[in-house]
Scaffold this motif. Structure first.
Motif, short mmCIF file in Angstrom:
data_model
loop_
_atom_site.label_atom_id
_atom_site.label_comp_id
_atom_site.label_asym_id
_atom_site.label_seq_id
_atom_site.Cartn_x
_atom_site.Cartn_y
_atom_site.Cartn_z
N GLY A 10 0.65 -1.21 -0.14
CA GLY A 10 0.07 0.13 -0.03
C GLY A 10 0.88 1.40 -0.08
O GLY A 10 0.94 2.26 0.88
N THR A 99 6.30 -1.34 0.76
CA THR A 99 6.24 -0.38 1.50
C THR A 99 7.51 -0.63 2.90
O THR A 99 7.72 -1.36 2.14
CB THR A 99 4.44 -0.25 2.39
N THR A 102 5.69 -3.46 4.79
CA THR A 102 6.37 -5.14 3.99
C THR A 102 7.70 -5.30 4.31
O THR A 102 7.78 -6.59 4.18
CB THR A 102 5.54 -4.68 1.92
C1 LIG Z 1 -1.46 8.71 1.18
C2 LIG Z 1 -0.16 7.76 1.61
C3 LIG Z 1 0.57 6.95 0.83
C4 LIG Z 1 1.57 6.66 1.65
N1 LIG Z 1 2.81 5.96 0.11
C5 LIG Z 1 3.46 5.08 1.08
C6 LIG Z 1 4.54 5.24 -0.08
O1 LIG Z 1 4.69 5.42 -0.84
N2 LIG Z 1 5.86 3.92 0.72
C7 LIG Z 1 5.50 3.50 2.26
O2 LIG Z 1 6.25 2.97 2.36
N3 LIG Z 1 4.27 3.91 2.67
C8 LIG Z 1 2.92 4.49 2.35
N4 LIG Z 1 2.23 5.03 2.95
C9 LIG Z 1 2.61 4.32 4.27
C10 LIG Z 1 1.50 3.29 4.27
O3 LIG Z 1 -0.02 2.86 3.45
C11 LIG Z 1 1.44 1.91 5.88
O4 LIG Z 1 2.86 1.67 6.23
C12 LIG Z 1 0.95 1.18 5.25
O5 LIG Z 1 0.61 0.10 7.18
C13 LIG Z 1 1.26 -0.08 4.48
O6 LIG Z 1 0.11 -1.36 4.64
P1 LIG Z 1 0.99 -2.85 4.10
O7 LIG Z 1 2.85 -2.57 3.96
O8 LIG Z 1 0.46 -3.47 4.35
O9 LIG Z 1 0.68 -2.05 2.36
C14 LIG Z 1 1.59 5.97 2.71
C15 LIG Z 1 0.35 6.07 3.46
C16 LIG Z 1 -0.75 7.17 2.82
C17 LIG Z 1 -1.70 7.35 3.93
#
Ligand SMILES: Cc1cc2nc3c(=O)[nH]c(=O)nc-3n(C[C@H](O)[C@H](O)[C@H](O)COP(=O)(O)O)c2cc1C
Length: 415
Positions: A10, A99, A102
């Motif tokens: 995400g 991310t 992750t």
């Molecule tokens: C608008 C927005 C943009 C984001 N962009 C990033 C990103 O580019 N890289 C990142 O590591 N986390 C980003 N985040 C934070 C992640 O969404 C957050 O850490 C989330 O828990 C990741 O979940 P996942 O690793 O299970 O997908 C962003 C959050 C928001 C609200």
């Protein structure tokens, strides 16, 4: 073609994963997609499903309607455990974007979703493309997690430096272009699964030097970058690549055989020797059109003055096309100065008997010779395709894509 398992987590760059899925599917690969819960807040599963033609999975408790099969394959007669089956069936797994969260989970061996459990269970080559804010990327925790994953054999695709999603910010953290992600995933595939396995590609690069005396020469501004990008891209696709480098200061890409030459005559001799075993010739070098009719054996003195008489060099492209055998594809390059460049390149293609000419407009200083970017027009018997300004890596992929299509139409192997 290969089965690629794509994990999408995400971050903002999740939209680029859609383009990756599109390019990989267009390239003939079977793609299955796993998304984190958060990824579905950035892009919709429906888009991936429409592109790859298979359901997206998020939770390890979801039933996979395709029972672990990839698009184009028959599902097995039983209902296997989802997170083990896709991981076992894929030829490579890529997490893009990965991310910080992750990355941390994968480094810790956490397994709390379809994406993370599949990653842990996957014994095929695993690749990870981190994408995040530059401070998150530079933080010691993220760097330590990436180092741990690298030590365990995971291939980390470095993020690019550039403008970041957060307003006004600039730094390292951008997800590389989908073309490059696909090239890296394809390069990681086992031999036999890569699209250009078995294809022999000859690339010429750089600019020749025609001696005037032992220290002076007539040269040109070609850096060899475009040829290097072509050689790298062909090698990533699995081709056996030979690079004839005319005064190229850059290193050759991994796995590429290099022959160094200086003058147009040496370039011609090396190309003639290599050409008979070549399937695809990419003549990206800029050989001189003229050389000094006589060469001084000792350094000439300024006081003696200098009057140069030039004579034309051999026409390397025309000489090679004259000896071509069936199944050989020939791509020439033309540097033209604006105006009716397309007409001249079209005429050059026919006169020299090449299958395609890649036209560079050298009147634009933002592209071409020493720049890392380029924009070209691809001219073949069917017409012209413009490839807008992009990195030389992306331009190389476009040239190889079109060369592969021409080979496929002519019934040639691979591509
Ligand atoms: C608008 C927005 C943009 C984001 N962009 C990033 C990103 O580019 N890289 C990142 O590591 N986390 C980003 N985040 C934070 C992640 O969404 C957050 O850490 C989330 O828990 C990741 O979940 P996942 O690793 O299970 O997908 C962003 C959050 C928001 C609200």
């Amino acid at each position: 073609m290969a089965r690629i398992l794509l994990g999408v987590s995400g971050g903002i760059a999740a939209y680029k994963a859609l383009e990756f899925a599109r390019l990989a599917t267009l390239g003939g690969h079977g793609v299955r997609v796993l998304m984190s819960e958060t990824a579905s807040r950035f892009v919709g599963a429906a888009s991936f499903e429409g592109i790859v033609g298979a359901p997206v999975l998020v939770s390890e408790f979801e039933r996979d309607p395709m029972r672990g099969a990839f698009p184009g394959e028959e599902p097995p007669g039983h209902d296997p455990i989802g997170h083990l089956e896709l991981a076992a069936n894929c030829d490579a797994m890529l997490v893009a974007p990965a991310t910080a969260n992750t990355v941390a989970k994968l480094a810790a061996g956490a397994a709390d979703s379809m994406l993370t459990t599949s990653f842990l269970a996957c014994t095929a080559p695993r690749l990870l493309a981190p994408a995040m804010n530059d401070r998150m990327y530079a933080d010691a925790a993220t760097q330590a997690n990436l180092a741990t994953l690298r030590e365990r054999g995971v291939e980390v695709i470095e993020p690019d430096e550039g403008r970041l999603a957060s307003r006004g910010e600039y730094g390292r953290g951008r997800l590389p272009d989908p073309e490059r992600l696909l090239a890296r995933a394809e390069a990681a595939l086992p031999a036999g699964e890569r699209p250009w396995d078995g294809l022999r590609v000859l690339v010429t690069a750089g600019g020749t030097r025609e001696p005037i005396d032992p220290v002076r020469f007539i040269g040109n501004r070609s850096s060899g970058r475009m040829g290097i990008a072509l050689a790298a891209a062909a090698a990533r696709r699995g081709a056996e690549v030979t690079l004839i480098a005319a005064n190229v200061a850059l290193p050759e890409p991994a796995g590429v055989r290099r022959i160094d030459v200086e003058s147009a005559a040496q370039l011609a001799a090396a190309a003639e020797a290599e050409f008979p075993r070549t399937h695809l010739l990419l003549m990206a070098a800029a050989p001189a059109d003229f050389r000094a009719a006589t060469t001084a054996t000792e350094k000439m003195a300024r006081a003696d003055g200098l009057e140069l008489r030039l004579e034309p060099t051999e026409d390397i492209l025309a000489a090679l096309t004259a000896t071509r055998a069936e199944g050989q594809t020939i791509v020439g390059f033309a540097a033209e100065h604006g105006g009716d460049g397309v007409d001249r390149a079209r005429e050059k293609r026919q006169r020299k008997g090449a299958d395609m000419i890649v036209l560079n407009d050298v009147s634009d200083p933002a592209i071409g010779f020493e720049s890392s970017e380029n924009a070209v027009t691809l001219i073949d018997a069917e017409g012209e395709v413009e490839v807008p300004i992009a990195s030389k890596d992306a331009i190389a992929e476009a040239i190889l894509d079109r060369s592969g299509q021409l080979r496929a139409k002519a019934g040639g192997p691979a591509g």
